[in-house]
Each structure stands twice: as C-alpha cells, then as structure tokens.
Scaffold this active site. Structure first.
Site, PDB file in Angstrom:
ATOM      1  N   LYS A 139       0.691  -1.206  -0.561  1.00 23.89           N
ATOM      2  CA  LYS A 139       0.366  -0.240   0.222  1.00 23.89           C
ATOM      3  C   LYS A 139       0.861   1.302  -0.030  1.00 23.89           C
ATOM      4  O   LYS A 139       2.180   1.452   0.407  1.00 23.89           O
ATOM      5  CB  LYS A 139      -1.104  -0.071   0.862  1.00 23.89           C
ATOM      6  CG  LYS A 139      -1.619   1.252   1.281  1.00 23.89           C
ATOM      7  CD  LYS A 139      -2.970  -0.069   0.373  1.00 23.89           C
ATOM      8  CE  LYS A 139      -4.744   0.951   0.426  1.00 23.89           C
ATOM      9  NZ  LYS A 139      -5.480   0.433   0.435  1.00 23.89           N
TER      10      LYS A 139
ATOM     11  N   GLY B  47     -25.798   2.633   2.437  1.00 22.47           N
ATOM     12  CA  GLY B  47     -25.190   3.448   0.883  1.00 22.47           C
ATOM     13  C   GLY B  47     -25.649   2.510  -0.890  1.00 22.47           C
ATOM     14  O   GLY B  47     -24.984   1.441  -1.210  1.00 22.47           O
TER      15      GLY B  47
ATOM     16  N   GLY C  84     -24.437   3.361  -3.512  1.00 23.45           N
ATOM     17  CA  GLY C  84     -23.100   3.626  -4.593  1.00 23.45           C
ATOM     18  C   GLY C  84     -22.668   2.414  -5.556  1.00 23.45           C
ATOM     19  O   GLY C  84     -23.053   2.049  -6.129  1.00 23.45           O
ATOM     20  N   ASN C  85     -21.294   2.490  -5.649  1.00 16.98           N
ATOM     21  CA  ASN C  85     -20.697   1.355  -7.127  1.00 16.98           C
ATOM     22  C   ASN C  85     -21.004  -0.241  -6.682  1.00 16.98           C
ATOM     23  O   ASN C  85     -21.267  -0.803  -7.302  1.00 16.98           O
ATOM     24  CB  ASN C  85     -19.248   1.674  -6.722  1.00 16.98           C
ATOM     25  CG  ASN C  85     -18.731   2.817  -7.694  1.00 16.98           C
ATOM     26  OD1 ASN C  85     -19.849   3.184  -8.675  1.00 16.98           O
ATOM     27  ND2 ASN C  85     -18.562   3.646  -7.702  1.00 16.98           N
ATOM     28  N   VAL C  86     -21.199  -0.310  -4.956  1.00 16.59           N
ATOM     29  CA  VAL C  86     -20.764  -1.397  -4.106  1.00 16.59           C
ATOM     30  C   VAL C  86     -22.629  -1.773  -4.350  1.00 16.59           C
ATOM     31  O   VAL C  86     -22.924  -3.026  -4.534  1.00 16.59           O
ATOM     32  CB  VAL C  86     -19.728  -1.107  -3.248  1.00 16.59           C
ATOM     33  CG1 VAL C  86     -20.286  -2.610  -2.479  1.00 16.59           C
ATOM     34  CG2 VAL C  86     -18.868  -1.456  -3.414  1.00 16.59           C
ATOM     35  N   GLY C  87     -23.334  -0.677  -3.536  1.00 18.61           N
ATOM     36  CA  GLY C  87     -24.250  -1.036  -3.303  1.00 18.61           C
ATOM     37  C   GLY C  87     -25.427  -1.605  -4.418  1.00 18.61           C
ATOM     38  O   GLY C  87     -25.899  -1.868  -4.188  1.00 18.61           O
TER      39      GLY C  87
END
Ligand code: NAD
Length: 368
Positions: free
Chosen positions: A79, A177, A179-182
């Site tokens: 990371k 949420g 968004g992209n994931v939800g």
C-alpha cells in the site's frame, strides 16, 4: 529505520519494506509499505490524504496481503500514501514524481484508492509502465462500470443462501449506501428475485415494502438524483435504516457503521459486508452470538482486487467475471464449512484461511 520503530507492527509476515519518500522539487512526501511477497509482486492502492501515518499504511498493506491471498491471487500485499490534500494538490506533478521514485521498486504495483483515480494511475503508467486501475483506453477494466464488487457480493449471497438456508427468491434486502458497491449488488441480486425493501445514500433513506424498483433507482442515482428524492419509496432518516428488519443486510457505505452500541438494532439473518470493516470487531462477535451470519468483507467484497489482478494479467471482461465467480464461490464454500466445524467467529475464520495460504507459500521461499 530503528528497530524500536518497526517493533510496533512487524511480525513473521512482514513488512518486507517500509519506504519514506521526499522529493523536494515537486514537494512529494509519500510512504510505501511492501508487506509480504511470498505469493508474488505486491498489489495495493495508492491513496492521497493529508494525514496518513506509516502505521496506517502498514495496516492497509497487511489487509491487502490477506485479501490477495484469500482471493487466490499470485500477489502479495502493499500500500502507499501520498501525503497531500487531494482537493488542492497538483495531482499530475505528484503522481509523476511518485512514479519515478518507485521506478526501481518493481515488487510493488500501485492501484487507485481514496483521493486517486484512473487518471492518476495513467500518469504512473506513463512514467514507469506499471499500475492497475487504468482507463479503458489503456487496457483498464472499468471496475465500477462492470460492478465487479457488487457482482461478487451476489455470488457470495448465492453460496451463503444455500449453506445457511436463506432463500434469495423474495428475500427482504436492505442496502446501506447505494453507490458503486451497493447499487451494483442490487443490480445482480435483482436477478435472484430479492426484494429491496430499504436503501440509502449519505442524504437519506427510502422504504418500500413491495420492493424498490432497482433499475429505476440505478437510473435516478446515475443522473444525480439522491435516493431519498427518487420517489421510489417512503423517505426516512438516513441512520434509521439499521432499524428495518430484513433477511439480508448489506453495509456498502463506510467503515465502523455497526458498533457495540447500535448492533442491537440490526434484525437480519445474513450480513454481506460490501464496505471494508463496516462492523467493529466487538459488534461482529455479538452479532455472531446472536445467530446472525456475517460474510466477511475480505471474502465477500474481493471482486475489486480480483478485477485489478485480472487487468494486470490482461484478462478479458468475461474471463474476469468467471474468475470472480469461481474464486468467491470456492472461498465462501470453504469458509462456510469451517464455520460449521470450527468455533471461531466469521472474520477470524477468513483470516485463518488467508494466513494458512501465506504460510504455505512462505514455506517454499528461502529468502523472505
Ligand atoms: P461510493 O462512493 O460509490 O458509494 C458509497 C455510498 O454510500 C453512496 O451512496 C454514499 O452516499 C453513501 N454513504 C456515504 N456515507 C454514508 C453514511 N454515513 N450513511 C449512509 N450512506 C452513506 O463508494 P463505493 O465504491 O460503493 O464503496 C463503498 C464502500 O465499499 C467503501 O467502504 C469502499 O472502501 C468499499 N469497497 C469498494 C470496492 C469497490 O469496488 N468500489 C471494493 C471493495 C470495498
């Protein structure tokens, strides 16, 4: 680096390298942690934030070591963080300077993270020919457009529904949420016949006992209309979404949303962790004892890392969906079997699987 410094977090797995970068011309200050390389070159995001610490970058790198191992990827974990405010920084100058300073650190492949995006990865790629999460035109697999993480969650739901006897047809689903994931998971879960009875974004929630029209909500959100203003359910207070009884709850917004203090509100059978660490360690233990099955983030939301590794390999989009499906299916099956026979909580069981794979790989290496 003094021994005392690394004593805080070093263990048998790593970190392999901790690098602090200062480049006066661009003003670049950055931290890179290469944690463990036993499975291959480290892949992990490069974030831009004004207040990151070395220890935090290490913890994120370790999470990648475990996640990549669990996803059966030929990659270790790493990371990096560029210490700057993404809202005001000269991103191109910093990304290019960062790329040049990691040019010879060939065991680390950066990807996008908080504060960086595909354009940032394109700058790195332009300088050193090594980055994932690239724009489509440079061979990138558009993770969010493909909804690969949401797809992986729907696969996790398939296996878990069978293993833990929670039928998906007609299941009441709540997604925190959208968004992209939800939103992505809703799109794929719709094909399984679930009923999305409540969802939210940062500004508010909606409730619809008959099932929110998922394609319509995806369209509205895409055009910039908030969930609460969509007209597709009765609006209510954002955080009260935890009170809605469901069969499946998907946290897909932020870390630490379910804690010891509010876990009692959750009345569901299965939690699919879309967000990273949405449930604190203590809360997860209580929920587990309450008989609520939690599918850990490190397995359930691994569609994103699998997609990044597939991009690096040059896999096609259909091959990437297959890889996500096969990997998550096998992992949830193994995890569910261990959950049945072992007495350990869900996250410990997942981590145990990852650690075993890393230890096995390390046993073949002479110079770790
Ligand atoms: P996103 O920004 O596309 O969506 C987040 C959604 O959550 C938005 O609808 C936002 O309005 C809402 N939200 C934010 N704060 C909230 C709050 N306090 N209460 C309720 N809703 C809130 O982000 P995303 O890409 O969907 O990522 C969601 C989470 O999943 C993050 O924690 C991310 O780290 C994690 N994750 C993402 C991926 C990926 O592929 N994008 C992969 C693995 C994990």
């Amino acid at each position: 680096m003094g021994k005392h410094y690394i004593d805080n977090f070093a263990d048998d797995f790593g970190p392999e390298k901790v690098i602090h970068i200062y480049e006066p011309k661009s003003g670049l200050r950055a931290i890179v942690v290469v944690d463990n390389l036993s499975l291959g070159t480290a892949i992990g995001g490069c974030r831009m934030a004004p207040d990151v610490t070395t220890e935090e970058v290490f913890r994120l790198a370790r999470a990648m070591t475990l996640k990549n191992a669990l996803a059966n990827l030929p990659h270790g974990g790493g990371k990096s963080a560029i210490i700057a405010d993404p809202a005001s920084a000269d991103k191109e100058a910093l990304m290019r300077a960062f790329a040049l300073s990691i040019k010879t650190l060939t065991e680390y492949i950066p990807g996008p993270d908080m504060g960086t995006d595909e354009r940032c990865m394109a700058y790195i790629y332009d300088e050193i020919g090594r980055a994932v999460g690239l724009p489509k035109v440079l061979g990138g697999l558009p993770l969010d457009e493909l909804a690969m993480t949401g797809y992986g969650l729907s696969i996790a739901a398939d296996v878990a529904s069978e293993k833990f006897n929670v039928p998906l047809e007609g299941a009441r689903v709540v997604i925190q949420g959208f968004g992209n994931v939800g939103g992505g998971s809703a799109k794929f879960l719709l094909e399984r016949g679930v009923k999305l009875i409540a969802t939210c974004d940062i500004n508010g929630s909606i409730y619809n006992p008959n099932g929110v029209d998922i394609p319509a909500l995806l369209e509205k959100v895409k055009s910039g209309i908030g969930v609460a203003a969509s007209g597709l359910g009765r609006p209510f207070e954002r955080d009260e979404i935890l009170n809605i009884e469901s069969d499946i709850f998907i946290p897909a917004a932020r870390p630490d949303v379910i804690t010891e203090k509010n876990q009692h509100l959750l009345k569901t059978r299965l939690v699919l962790e879309g967000a990273n660490i949405p449930i604190t360690h203590e809360a997860a233990e209580i929920l587990h004892n309450r008989g609520i099955m939690i599918l850990p983030d490190i397995i359930a939301n691994s569609g994103g890392v699998i997609c990044a590794a597939s991009e690096f390999l040059g896999l096609t989009i259909p091959a990437t969906y297959d890889r996500v499906r096969n990997t998550i299916t096998e992992n949830i099956q193994e995890w569910a079997n261990r959950m049945r026979t072992g007495k350990r909580p869900p996250h410990d069981t997942a981590q145990e699987m990852a650690r075993e794979r890393i230890s096995a790989a390390m046993s073949y290496r002479a110079h770790m």
